[in-house]
Design a protein around this motif. Sequence first.
Motif, PDB file in Angstrom:
ATOM      1  N   TYR A   1      -4.431  11.789   0.671  1.00  0.00           N
ATOM      2  CA  TYR A   1      -5.472  10.984   0.018  1.00  0.00           C
ATOM      3  C   TYR A   1      -5.242   9.521   0.366  1.00  0.00           C
ATOM      4  CZ  TYR A   1      -2.195   9.454  -3.643  1.00  0.00           C
ATOM      5  OH  TYR A   1      -1.144   8.900  -4.326  1.00  0.00           O
ATOM      6  N   LEU A   2      -6.186   8.669  -0.012  1.00  0.00           N
ATOM      7  CA  LEU A   2      -6.091   7.238   0.275  1.00  0.00           C
ATOM      8  C   LEU A   2      -5.732   6.499  -1.013  1.00  0.00           C
ATOM      9  CD1 LEU A   2      -9.318   6.923   2.461  1.00  0.00           C
ATOM     10  CD2 LEU A   2      -6.952   7.155   3.258  1.00  0.00           C
ATOM     11  N   SER A   3      -4.474   6.164  -1.166  1.00  0.00           N
ATOM     12  CA  SER A   3      -4.030   5.457  -2.369  1.00  0.00           C
ATOM     13  C   SER A   3      -4.427   3.983  -2.294  1.00  0.00           C
ATOM     14  CB  SER A   3      -2.511   5.565  -2.527  1.00  0.00           C
ATOM     15  OG  SER A   3      -1.859   4.798  -1.520  1.00  0.00           O
ATOM     16  N   GLU A   4      -4.362   3.317  -3.421  1.00  0.00           N
ATOM     17  CA  GLU A   4      -4.676   1.888  -3.486  1.00  0.00           C
ATOM     18  C   GLU A   4      -3.738   1.103  -2.561  1.00  0.00           C
ATOM     19  OE1 GLU A   4      -4.824  -1.539  -6.917  1.00  0.00           O
ATOM     20  OE2 GLU A   4      -5.218   0.530  -7.505  1.00  0.00           O
ATOM     21  N   GLU A   5      -2.467   1.478  -2.570  1.00  0.00           N
ATOM     22  CA  GLU A   5      -1.482   0.802  -1.722  1.00  0.00           C
ATOM     23  C   GLU A   5      -1.807   0.976  -0.237  1.00  0.00           C
ATOM     24  OE1 GLU A   5       3.335   0.799  -0.842  1.00  0.00           O
ATOM     25  OE2 GLU A   5       2.482   2.288  -2.203  1.00  0.00           O
ATOM     26  N   LEU A   6      -2.188   2.195   0.145  1.00  0.00           N
ATOM     27  CA  LEU A   6      -2.547   2.449   1.545  1.00  0.00           C
ATOM     28  C   LEU A   6      -3.779   1.652   1.946  1.00  0.00           C
ATOM     29  CD1 LEU A   6      -1.921   6.291   1.642  1.00  0.00           C
ATOM     30  CD2 LEU A   6      -0.589   4.545   2.863  1.00  0.00           C
ATOM     31  N   MET A   7      -4.746   1.568   1.050  1.00  0.00           N
ATOM     32  CA  MET A   7      -5.967   0.812   1.345  1.00  0.00           C
ATOM     33  C   MET A   7      -5.650  -0.676   1.542  1.00  0.00           C
ATOM     34  SD  MET A   7      -8.432   2.993   1.528  1.00  0.00           S
ATOM     35  CE  MET A   7     -10.054   2.507   0.988  1.00  0.00           C
ATOM     36  N   LYS A   8      -4.723  -1.206   0.756  1.00  0.00           N
ATOM     37  CA  LYS A   8      -4.310  -2.613   0.919  1.00  0.00           C
ATOM     38  C   LYS A   8      -3.658  -2.818   2.286  1.00  0.00           C
ATOM     39  CE  LYS A   8      -3.730  -3.750  -3.905  1.00  0.00           C
ATOM     40  NZ  LYS A   8      -2.876  -4.045  -5.025  1.00  0.00           N
ATOM     41  N   GLU A   9      -2.827  -1.877   2.693  1.00  0.00           N
ATOM     42  CA  GLU A   9      -2.168  -1.980   3.997  1.00  0.00           C
ATOM     43  C   GLU A   9      -3.190  -1.933   5.135  1.00  0.00           C
ATOM     44  OE1 GLU A   9       1.015  -2.630   4.745  1.00  0.00           O
ATOM     45  OE2 GLU A   9       1.496  -2.800   2.614  1.00  0.00           O
ATOM     46  N   VAL A  10      -4.193  -1.073   5.010  1.00  0.00           N
ATOM     47  CA  VAL A  10      -5.238  -0.982   6.029  1.00  0.00           C
ATOM     48  C   VAL A  10      -6.013  -2.298   6.085  1.00  0.00           C
ATOM     49  CG1 VAL A  10      -7.403   0.165   6.669  1.00  0.00           C
ATOM     50  CG2 VAL A  10      -5.430   1.525   5.961  1.00  0.00           C
ATOM     51  N   SER A  11      -6.295  -2.873   4.920  1.00  0.00           N
ATOM     52  CA  SER A  11      -6.999  -4.154   4.865  1.00  0.00           C
ATOM     53  C   SER A  11      -6.197  -5.236   5.584  1.00  0.00           C
ATOM     54  CB  SER A  11      -7.243  -4.548   3.405  1.00  0.00           C
ATOM     55  OG  SER A  11      -7.797  -5.840   3.326  1.00  0.00           O
ATOM     56  N   HIS A  12      -4.921  -5.275   5.301  1.00  0.00           N
ATOM     57  CA  HIS A  12      -4.054  -6.271   5.939  1.00  0.00           C
ATOM     58  C   HIS A  12      -4.006  -6.056   7.458  1.00  0.00           C
ATOM     59  CE1 HIS A  12      -0.756  -9.086   6.372  1.00  0.00           C
ATOM     60  NE2 HIS A  12      -0.089  -8.156   7.049  1.00  0.00           N
ATOM     61  N   PHE A  13      -3.874  -4.812   7.869  1.00  0.00           N
ATOM     62  CA  PHE A  13      -3.766  -4.487   9.294  1.00  0.00           C
ATOM     63  C   PHE A  13      -5.046  -4.804  10.055  1.00  0.00           C
ATOM     64  CE2 PHE A  13      -4.314  -1.240  12.687  1.00  0.00           C
ATOM     65  CZ  PHE A  13      -3.292  -1.640  13.528  1.00  0.00           C
ATOM     66  N   THR A  14      -6.193  -4.478   9.468  1.00  0.00           N
ATOM     67  CA  THR A  14      -7.474  -4.657  10.162  1.00  0.00           C
ATOM     68  C   THR A  14      -8.123  -6.010   9.897  1.00  0.00           C
ATOM     69  OG1 THR A  14      -8.678  -3.645   8.329  1.00  0.00           O
ATOM     70  CG2 THR A  14      -7.988  -2.184  10.150  1.00  0.00           C
ATOM     71  N   ASN A  15      -7.591  -6.726   8.905  1.00  0.00           N
ATOM     72  CA  ASN A  15      -8.180  -7.998   8.504  1.00  0.00           C
ATOM     73  C   ASN A  15      -9.609  -7.809   7.984  1.00  0.00           C
ATOM     74  OD1 ASN A  15      -7.547 -10.629   7.980  1.00  0.00           O
ATOM     75  ND2 ASN A  15      -8.242 -11.403   9.962  1.00  0.00           N
ATOM     76  N   VAL A  16      -9.863  -6.635   7.396  1.00  0.00           N
ATOM     77  CA  VAL A  16     -11.149  -6.313   6.778  1.00  0.00           C
ATOM     78  C   VAL A  16     -10.913  -6.293   5.267  1.00  0.00           C
ATOM     79  CG1 VAL A  16     -12.920  -4.514   6.527  1.00  0.00           C
ATOM     80  CG2 VAL A  16     -11.900  -4.964   8.768  1.00  0.00           C
ATOM     81  N   PRO A  17     -11.763  -6.948   4.485  1.00  0.00           N
ATOM     82  CA  PRO A  17     -11.558  -6.960   3.031  1.00  0.00           C
ATOM     83  C   PRO A  17     -11.497  -5.543   2.442  1.00  0.00           C
ATOM     84  CG  PRO A  17     -13.348  -8.449   3.660  1.00  0.00           C
ATOM     85  CD  PRO A  17     -12.965  -7.677   4.886  1.00  0.00           C
ATOM     86  N   GLU A  18     -10.645  -5.380   1.432  1.00  0.00           N
ATOM     87  CA  GLU A  18     -10.501  -4.074   0.781  1.00  0.00           C
ATOM     88  C   GLU A  18     -11.842  -3.533   0.310  1.00  0.00           C
ATOM     89  OE1 GLU A  18      -7.279  -3.171  -2.109  1.00  0.00           O
ATOM     90  OE2 GLU A  18      -6.619  -5.200  -1.545  1.00  0.00           O
ATOM     91  N   SER A  19     -12.683  -4.404  -0.243  1.00  0.00           N
ATOM     92  CA  SER A  19     -13.979  -3.952  -0.754  1.00  0.00           C
ATOM     93  C   SER A  19     -14.819  -3.317   0.355  1.00  0.00           C
ATOM     94  CB  SER A  19     -14.741  -5.119  -1.397  1.00  0.00           C
ATOM     95  OG  SER A  19     -14.963  -6.149  -0.445  1.00  0.00           O
ATOM     96  N   GLU A  20     -14.733  -3.863   1.540  1.00  0.00           N
ATOM     97  CA  GLU A  20     -15.483  -3.315   2.675  1.00  0.00           C
ATOM     98  C   GLU A  20     -14.899  -1.965   3.111  1.00  0.00           C
ATOM     99  OE1 GLU A  20     -16.989  -4.880   7.016  1.00  0.00           O
ATOM    100  OE2 GLU A  20     -16.450  -6.376   5.500  1.00  0.00           O
ATOM    101  N   ILE A  21     -13.586  -1.863   3.078  1.00  0.00           N
ATOM    102  CA  ILE A  21     -12.928  -0.603   3.443  1.00  0.00           C
ATOM    103  C   ILE A  21     -13.290   0.477   2.425  1.00  0.00           C
ATOM    104  CG2 ILE A  21     -10.711   0.566   3.762  1.00  0.00           C
ATOM    105  CD1 ILE A  21      -9.650  -2.160   4.821  1.00  0.00           C
TER     106      ILE A  21
END
Length: 154
Positions: free
Chosen positions: A31-51
């Motif tokens: 699953y996609l946890s909140e922590e994982l979503m934050k890491e993806v945001s940081h890596f892609t430089n895309v805001p969490e809300s957009e992800i």
Amino acid sequence: MKVLNKILSRYSGKKSDLVPLLQEIQSEYGYLSEELMKEVSHFTNVPESEIYGVATFYTQFRFIPKGKKHISVCTGTACHVTGAQQIIEGMERHLNIKEGETTPDEEYSLESVGCLGCCALAPAAMVNDEIKSKLSLRNIKKLFKGYKPPESSK
């Protein structure tokens, strides 16, 4: 986070990587946890809300872990007309969860799916990788024999 870093290393960090990146992360973590979503945001430089916007658009993505026994109830035409909704409601009552949720002890999770491809076995469900056919309210109790769900924390 070693596993996540290995996954991220296979991508360029572009916005166009989001869907395959999220798919691979979910495949690994379940699953996609909140922590994982934050890491993806940081890596892609895309805001969490957009992800989250991308991830919630596709029904394949989960934000809570699956249970050890994941139940997918078919709601395709054949299953629908033979009582799939009543099967889902019976399972919800028995497990004390709603469709899309996981029991607090993470033993069971429940979801509906468009079609399992078992029309002649309707209504049908899959528990992990095992098809359960010609379900009725009476025989779904056998699926949960001896299981007493913990009290909901809601």
